[in-house]
Design a protein around this motif. Structure first.
Motif, mmCIF file in Angstrom:
data_model
loop_
_atom_site.group_PDB
_atom_site.id
_atom_site.type_symbol
_atom_site.label_atom_id
_atom_site.label_comp_id
_atom_site.label_asym_id
_atom_site.label_seq_id
_atom_site.Cartn_x
_atom_site.Cartn_y
_atom_site.Cartn_z
ATOM 1 N N GLY A 81 41.956 27.603 -2.104
ATOM 2 C CA GLY A 81 43.286 28.143 -2.304
ATOM 3 C C GLY A 81 44.011 28.338 -0.993
ATOM 4 O O GLY A 81 43.405 28.387 0.083
ATOM 5 N N ASN A 82 45.328 28.441 -1.069
ATOM 6 C CA ASN A 82 46.114 28.704 0.141
ATOM 7 C C ASN A 82 46.496 30.182 0.209
ATOM 8 O O ASN A 82 46.017 31.002 -0.586
ATOM 9 N N ALA A 83 47.350 30.543 1.163
ATOM 10 C CA ALA A 83 47.711 31.948 1.363
ATOM 11 C C ALA A 83 48.375 32.545 0.130
ATOM 12 O O ALA A 83 48.200 33.732 -0.162
ATOM 13 N N PHE A 84 49.128 31.754 -0.602
ATOM 14 C CA PHE A 84 49.838 32.251 -1.784
ATOM 15 C C PHE A 84 48.853 32.539 -2.915
ATOM 16 O O PHE A 84 48.953 33.575 -3.591
ATOM 17 N N ASP A 85 47.899 31.642 -3.129
ATOM 18 C CA ASP A 85 46.847 31.888 -4.112
ATOM 19 C C ASP A 85 46.063 33.150 -3.744
ATOM 20 O O ASP A 85 45.799 34.007 -4.587
ATOM 21 N N ALA A 86 45.681 33.234 -2.466
ATOM 22 C CA ALA A 86 44.879 34.364 -2.012
ATOM 23 C C ALA A 86 45.651 35.676 -2.133
ATOM 24 O O ALA A 86 45.080 36.714 -2.502
#
Length: 525
Positions: A32-37
């Motif tokens: 995942g990326n920062a938005f998912d995290a």
């Protein structure tokens, strides 16, 4: 003594609960990326820090996408119901602070999760909710902070809420396994049905049917019509950095005004931790609060003169009124302080600074039936005075304290920062940024150093300046001598909030700092 931050060469997650930080790290680790995290952190906080935040509350977001190379803001706050008006409280001096009639704004946080994932995410909602569902179903060690807040606010909880948070009428002890099976079921329904399950489907139906039976005002139409907003962030230039905030109805402009005022003073001649340092910051913040209280509300209902308020010449005029020998006798209004701030930076450089809240601890104190969802009491901050700028009207957003921050240099994020604490948010943010930019502190040192909070809180008639006990006695004496109503509090006192920060240096290394006053963690690699 400088405290060491957590250093990551690629990633960093900070939050007020270590399990929420770990959830964000897990999502980054699985691709995942920062938005998912960030959504994973947000959802996990709703489970493991339920006294501070939850699905029944609001959130505000600042985002930076490397693909777009720009900062954006998302307003995830809810509006009052279509049928909610001042006449609902005829003969009452104010909207109740607790109970079903204080829950009059639609929760906006779940909508913001959908906005993050649909615009920038790589993973599904079900994937990022997995950690939160697991902690809700299987349990987690109850934090000392939740225990203390339960002891403080337990008497205000509804029967449904008390059954969860005070089973048998007793607050659960810190470290005990704490499960929320009803909330786990709701989260599974959300994971399967997405945003519409919350605003148009079963969850909305369950909440609104309960509210109708209990004497509340929110309806299915209120939920179905809710929509958060992508908005242009506001900013101010400060010592080579462009500092971003979310625009009104957030109080974020207050922090920018304070920086504009402080730009007129030479911090190279001001010792950190001195009387001059604390006095100057307090006085600059007071002036910005004065304007905030005069104009802040939903901009759809009243024009807010941001151009004037953020004008550098206006800041110079305000700065010229500050006396370095005497405290100005200004006032503030009491504001709820229970909030959770977090931030994430990923390997690609995507960054998310966000904050969420139920307003008071445990919000309205009401859990909506069998959903496990605590409803926020943010709407209780509306005024019943028809001439007040923040007067209650149907389908209106209230004055909002939530204000995540992000500072950029040469177009890229270099500092993500924020804090719990309504009135304290612009105050602590100003402390953090000045410490990092003017005194070279790393995020952990900036967060851990002694803090203050000025203003009136609920039930206290004075405009106190609460200062942590690690500040030198002679500094406290000088502040009192200048006219500040100084109250010395504990060395690491919860009244000054829970702050967190991430900095990114010229090598791209991420440094994370979390507040020793809470249960948080910085995780990076």
């Amino acid at each position: 003594m400088a405290e060491k931050p957590v250093i990551g060469t690629k990633t960093m997650v900070v939050s007020p609960h270590y399990l929420a930080s770990a959830a964000g790290a897990r999502i980054l680790g699985k691709g995942g990326n920062a938005f998912d995290a960030a959504v994973a952190v947000s959802a996990t906080l709703a489970v493991v820090y339920p006294h501070m935040t939850g699905l029944g509350g609001d959130s505000f977001w600042l985002t930076y996408s490397t693909e777009e190379a720009r900062v954006r803001a998302y307003n995830g706050s809810g509006r009052s119901g279509y049928g909610v008006r001042r006449s609902c409280y005829a003969g009452e001096g104010a909207i109740p602070r607790r109970g079903i009639r204080s829950a009059i704004t639609v929760p906006g946080m779940v909508d913001s999760w959908d906005a993050m994932l649909s615009k920038y995410g790589r993973l599904t909602l079900a994937e990022v909710l997995e950690p939160a569902i697991g902690y809700a179903q299987s349990g987690f060690p109850l934090s000392p902070d939740q225990r203390n807040n339960t002891l403080f606010a337990g008497a205000t909880l509804s029967a449904e809420a008390s059954a969860i948070y005070m089973p048998g009428g007793v607050a659960v002890s810190a470290g005990s396994r704490f499960q929320q099976t009803q909330l786990a079921t709701t989260l599974r329904t959300l994971a399967a049905g997405g945003r519409d399950a919350f605003y148009k489907g079963k969850i909305a139906e369950d909440i609104c049917d309960y509210m109708l039976a209990a004497g509340g005002y929110l309806t299915r139409d209120d939920f179905a019509d809710h929509q958060g907003d992508w908005v242009e962030p506001i900013h101010a230039e400060y010592h080579g950095h462009k500092v971003y905030q979310v625009p009104p109805n957030s109080q974020g402009f207050t922090g920018l005004m304070s920086l504009n005022i402080l730009e007129h003073f030479n911090f190279g001649e001001i010792e950190h931790g001195s009387y001059e340092y604390y006095h100057l910051l307090v006085e600059a913040l007071k002036l910005s609060f004065r304007d905030r209280d005069r104009v802040l509300t939903d901009p759809d209902f009243s024009t807010i003169p941001l151009v004037q308020l953020l004008d550098k010449n206006y800041a110079g005029q305000l700065a010229s009124t500050i006396s370095m020998q005497k405290a100005a006798q200004l006032t503030s209004q009491p504001i709820g302080s229970d909030t959770a701030y977090a931030a994430v930076v990923d390997e690609e450089g995507n960054a998310v600074s966000f904050i969420q809240s139920l307003y008071f601890e445990f919000g309205s104190g009401v859990v909506a039936g069998n959903t496990g969802i605590l409803l926020q009491n943010r709407g209780s901050f509306f005024s019943l005075d028809p001439n007040h700028i923040n007067t209650l009207e149907p389908h209106k957003r209230s004055f909002h304290t939530l204000m995540p921050a992000m500072a950029c240099r040469e177009g890229k994020p270099v500092i993500l920062y924020g804090t719990q604490g309504g009135e304290g948010q612009p105050q602590t943010q100003t402390l953090l940024l000045t410490r990092m930019l003017h005194y070279g502190m790393n995020p952990q040192t900036a967060v851990s150093e002694p803090r203050f909070v000025w203003g009136r809180t609920w039930g206290e008639p004075t405009q106190e300046l609460k200062v942590e006990g690690r500040v030198a006695d002679e500094v406290l004496a000088d502040l009192a001598g200048a006219g500040h109503i100084v109250r010395k509090v504990e060395a690491y006192d919860g009244s000054v909030g829970h702050a967190h920060a991430i900095s990114i240096d010229d090598n791209g290394y991420r440094s994370g700092g979390t507040d020793p006053r809470c249960d948080g963690a910085a995780i990076g690699w």
